[in-house]
Design a protein around this motif. Structure first.
Motif, short mmCIF file in Angstrom:
data_model
loop_
_atom_site.label_atom_id
_atom_site.label_comp_id
_atom_site.label_asym_id
_atom_site.label_seq_id
_atom_site.Cartn_x
_atom_site.Cartn_y
_atom_site.Cartn_z
N LEU A 114 44.30 -17.32 41.06
CA LEU A 114 45.12 -18.44 40.68
C LEU A 114 44.62 -19.41 39.71
O LEU A 114 45.10 -19.75 38.48
N HIS A 115 43.28 -19.62 39.70
CA HIS A 115 42.59 -20.54 38.83
C HIS A 115 42.67 -20.01 37.22
O HIS A 115 43.03 -20.69 36.32
N ASP B 104 42.44 -11.43 28.84
CA ASP B 104 43.09 -10.94 27.79
C ASP B 104 44.67 -10.81 28.21
O ASP B 104 45.60 -11.10 27.42
N ASP B 105 44.84 -10.03 29.16
CA ASP B 105 46.10 -9.65 29.65
C ASP B 105 46.91 -11.38 29.98
O ASP B 105 48.07 -11.11 29.69
N ARG B 106 46.01 -12.08 30.76
CA ARG B 106 46.99 -13.09 31.17
C ARG B 106 47.25 -14.15 30.13
O ARG B 106 48.29 -14.82 29.78
N LYS B 107 46.37 -14.07 28.96
CA LYS B 107 46.72 -14.95 27.86
C LYS B 107 48.06 -14.37 26.92
O LYS B 107 48.51 -14.82 26.38
N GLN B 108 47.95 -12.99 27.09
CA GLN B 108 49.22 -12.34 26.57
C GLN B 108 50.13 -12.60 27.08
O GLN B 108 51.40 -12.91 26.46
N MET B 109 50.42 -12.70 28.59
CA MET B 109 51.36 -12.82 29.36
C MET B 109 51.91 -14.34 28.89
O MET B 109 53.06 -14.69 28.77
N CYS C 253 44.90 -19.81 31.91
CA CYS C 253 45.43 -19.37 30.71
C CYS C 253 47.11 -19.70 30.62
O CYS C 253 47.80 -19.14 29.75
N ASN C 254 47.50 -20.71 31.40
CA ASN C 254 48.62 -21.14 31.16
C ASN C 254 50.05 -20.45 31.37
O ASN C 254 50.93 -20.44 30.85
N VAL C 255 49.75 -19.42 32.22
CA VAL C 255 50.90 -18.30 32.57
C VAL C 255 51.99 -18.94 33.53
O VAL C 255 51.39 -19.78 34.43
N ARG C 256 53.15 -18.62 33.35
CA ARG C 256 53.94 -19.30 34.15
C ARG C 256 53.87 -18.66 35.43
O ARG C 256 53.65 -17.66 35.47
N LEU C 257 54.21 -19.40 36.59
CA LEU C 257 53.77 -19.19 37.85
C LEU C 257 54.58 -19.45 38.92
O LEU C 257 55.11 -20.65 39.18
N GLY C 258 55.09 -18.56 39.71
CA GLY C 258 55.93 -18.81 40.82
C GLY C 258 55.27 -18.01 42.31
O GLY C 258 54.28 -17.01 42.13
N VAL C 259 56.10 -18.12 43.35
CA VAL C 259 55.28 -17.32 44.38
C VAL C 259 56.61 -16.45 44.93
O VAL C 259 57.81 -16.89 44.78
N GLY C 260 56.13 -15.47 45.51
CA GLY C 260 57.15 -14.34 46.20
C GLY C 260 56.68 -14.03 47.65
O GLY C 260 55.70 -13.69 47.83
N SER C 261 57.79 -13.91 48.23
CA SER C 261 57.50 -13.22 49.72
C SER C 261 57.13 -11.76 49.76
O SER C 261 56.37 -11.28 50.63
N GLN D 29 53.59 -14.70 25.56
CA GLN D 29 54.93 -13.87 25.28
C GLN D 29 55.90 -14.62 26.20
O GLN D 29 57.10 -14.26 26.34
N GLY D 30 55.54 -15.65 27.19
CA GLY D 30 56.47 -16.44 27.81
C GLY D 30 56.88 -15.82 29.11
O GLY D 30 57.74 -16.08 29.96
N ALA D 31 55.99 -14.78 29.44
CA ALA D 31 56.30 -14.04 30.95
C ALA D 31 55.52 -15.02 32.07
O ALA D 31 55.03 -15.79 31.94
N ALA D 32 56.08 -14.61 33.35
CA ALA D 32 55.56 -15.11 34.65
C ALA D 32 55.33 -13.99 35.42
O ALA D 32 55.57 -13.06 35.53
#
Ligand SMILES: [Zn+2]
Length: 441
Positions: free
Chosen positions: A310-311, A281-286, A316-324, A289-292
Motif C-alpha cells: 500500500l505504501h 516503474d509500473d506504479r508510476k506508469q499507472m 506513486c500516487n496511484v488511484r486506489l480502492g478496495v475490492g472483495s 495514465q490515470g489507472a486504478a
C-alpha cells in the motif's frame, strides 16, 4: 427547499484523503457529526451538518427520520468482485490458477442459462445491499446474458454498477471461450445497450493477460478507443506463477503491466485488481495514465497470492480502492475486507489507519472509478447513496467496540462488524431495506 428528506444520526464522511494523518478530524480530511443531520432533495445530497444548526432551517412539514445512536456513512464501494462466483465462496485448497480450473470455471459455465444468471444476479445485488455496498465494479462471465442479468438486477433497484462481458479465447475450457470477433461484436452490442443507461456503466473485461490472444487484446483496445467513456476492468500481477507465465506468453514485454499498455488498455478508468507483484516503474506508469488499483486483501490472503504494498502505491500516487474479489475473497462485507487489509499491512510492517481504510471504501474508491463527482461523500449535489449502521446489533461491538471516539469505533467495525450491522441502504435517497433470506431456527 422542496421535497426534503432529513436523516438524524451520527454522520461520518471524507472530504479528502486522510492518508496516514493521525488527526484527520482536526485537519478536516474527515468530517464527523455526533448528532448530525443529512438532507436529501430529490435523491441528491442537499447538505450535512450538526442537527442543532440544520433543524431550524427546515420547512416545518419536513419529517425527520430518526436514527439516533446509529451511524450514517456514504454507501460502500466494491471495486472488484465476480458475481458469478458467489456460490463458490470459501472453496478449499487451491491457489489462483488451479482455483480457476477447479472452482471458478465450472461455476461460470452455468451462466449460459439466462434464467440461472438472473437468479444469481438478483441474489447478488440484494447481498451487496445487505452488506452496505451501493456501488460495485463487477465481473460477469463470457456469456452476454450474464451481463444482461446483472445490469437488469442493478437497474431494478437503481444501483450504480459497472460490469462487462468477460473476454477469453485461450488457456481456458473450450466451452468458455469466445474468439476475437465475437468478443468484439458482443461487447459492442452490450455497450450500445447499457453504457450510460441509468446508473450503469460498461467495462471492457479481458479476464487477464493469460486468457486472451494478442488479437483479442487488440480488439479490447479498439473498443476503448471507439467508446472512450467505458471502463477497462481486469486482473494484474496477482500471483507469482501467473506473472511468470505472462512473461513466457508475451516474451517481448517489459513487465505484466506492459502487456496491457502495449494494447492500449492502460488509461483513465482502467481498473486493475490485485497489483501485488509490481515495481515502482509500473506504479508510476499507472499513476501517470490515470489507472486504478483494486486492493483485494481477503482474496490475497485466501488464495495465498501475496501482500499488497500500500505504501508504495500511495507514494506513486496511484488511484486506489478496495475490492472483495468474491469468490477468491471470503466476504462481500467491505468492513471485513478493510479488516483483512489491516492484517495484510501489519504483515508488511505498514499501517492502514481507520480513516485511511474508510476512505479507500468510500471517496477513494469513487475517485479510483472516476465517480467522485457523483458518489463517495456527502458533498452537496452528489447522489444520495448512504447506509445506516447500527453497531448495537452485535454484542461485542456494543460492549468493547463502543469505546468512545468515532475512530476506534469505526476500526472495531472492520473486525467485528459485517452485514448484521447494516440497518438500511439508501440508493438515490430511496430506502432499499436489505432483507434476510436465511432462516435462523
Ligand atoms: Zn478477481
Amino acid at each position: 427547499m422542496s421535497n426534503v428528506s432529513a436523516y438524524r444520526a451520527s454522520i461520518l464522511h471524507c472530504l479528502r484523503d486522510p492518508g496516514d494523518d493521525n488527526e484527520p478530524l482536526a485537519s478536516a480530511a474527515v468530517e464527523y457529526f455526533e448528532d448530525g443531520l443529512l438532507l436529501v432533495v430529490d435523491g441528491y445530497i442537499e447538505g450535512v451538518g450538526p442537527a442543532s444548526e440544520l433543524i431550524n432551517t427546515l420547512p416545518t412539514d419536513v419529517q425527520i427520520v430518526d436514527y439516533k445512536g446509529q451511524l450514517i456513512i456514504p454507501g460502500l464501494i466494491d471495486c472488484h468482485v465476480h458475481y458469478p462466483q458467489v456460490d463458490i465462496i470459501a472453496s478449499y485448497g487451491e491457489r489462483l490458477l488451479d482455483w480457476l480450473e477447479k472452482y471458478a470455471y465450472p461455476a461460470e459455465r452455468k451462466f449460459v442459462d439466462a434464467n440461472y444468471a438472473k437468479e444469481v444476479a438478483e441474489f447478488f445485488v440484494e447481498e451487496l445491499l445487505r452488506n452496505g455496498t451501493t456501488t460495485a465494479c463487477v465481473f460477469a462471465t463470457v456469456h452476454p446474458q450474464s451481463v444482461e442479468a446483472i445490469f437488469e438486477a442493478a437497474s431494478k433497484v437503481g444501483m450504480r454498477l459497472i460490469s462487462g462481458k468477460v473476454l477469453m479465447d485461450r488457456n481456458c475450457p473450450e466451452d468458455l471461450r469466445d474468439d476475437p470477433q465475437t468478443a468484439y461484436k458482443q461487447s459492442r452490442q452490450l455497450i450500445e445497450k447499457w453504457q450510460g443507461h441509468g446508473r450503469l456503466s460498461y467495462a471492457v473485461t479481458p479476464r487477464f493477460a493469460l486468457t486472451s490472444s494478442e488479437k483479442q487484446l487488440r480488439g479490447a483496445g479498439r473498443l476503448l478507443q471507439e467508446y472512450p467513456d467505458v471502463y477497462l476492468h481486469t486482473h494484474l500481477a496477482e500471483n507469482e506463477e501467473e506473472v511468470e507465465q505472462v512473461g513466457r506468453q508475451f516474451p517481448w514485454s517489459r513487465s505484466y503491466l506492459d502487456v496491457y499498455e502495449n494494447f492500449e488498455l492502460l488509461r483513465e478508468r482502467s481498473i486493475f485488481a490485485h497489483c501485488i507483484h509490481l515495481n515502482d516503474d509500473d506504479r508510476k506508469q499507472m499513476a501517470e495514465q490515470g489507472a486504478a488499483i483494486a486492493f483485494c486483501p481477503s482474496s490475497n490472503l485466501f488464495l495465498g497470492s501475496g501482500l499488497f504494498e500500500l505504501h508504495a502505491a500511495r507514494q506513486c500516487n496511484v488511484r486506489l480502492g478496495v475490492g472483495s474479489d468474491v469468490g477468491g475473497g471470503t466476504s462481500l462485507s467491505m468492513l471485513r475486507t478493510l479488516g483483512d487489509g489491516y492484517k495484510v499491512l501489519q504483515l508488511r510492517g505498514e499501517k492502514l489507519t481507520p480513516f485511511g481504510g474508510f476512505y479507500l471504501a468510500t471517496l477513494g474508491a469513487a475517485k479510483a472509478l472516476y465517480l467522485d463527482d457523483k458518489i463517495g461523500s456527502f458533498a452537496k449535489g452528489k447522489e444520495a447513496d448512504f447506509i445506516v449502521l447500527d453497531p448495537a446489533r452485535i454484542d461485542l461491538l456494543q460492549r468493547g467496540g463502543g469505546t468512545n471516539d468515532i475512530c476506534s469505533r469505526l476500526f472495531a467495525m472492520f473486525f467485528l462488524g459485517d452485514d448484521r450491522i447494516v440497518r438500511e441502504a439508501y440508493l438515490m435517497g430511496q430506502a432499499r431495506r436489505p432483507t434476510r433470506r436465511a432462516k435462523i431456527a
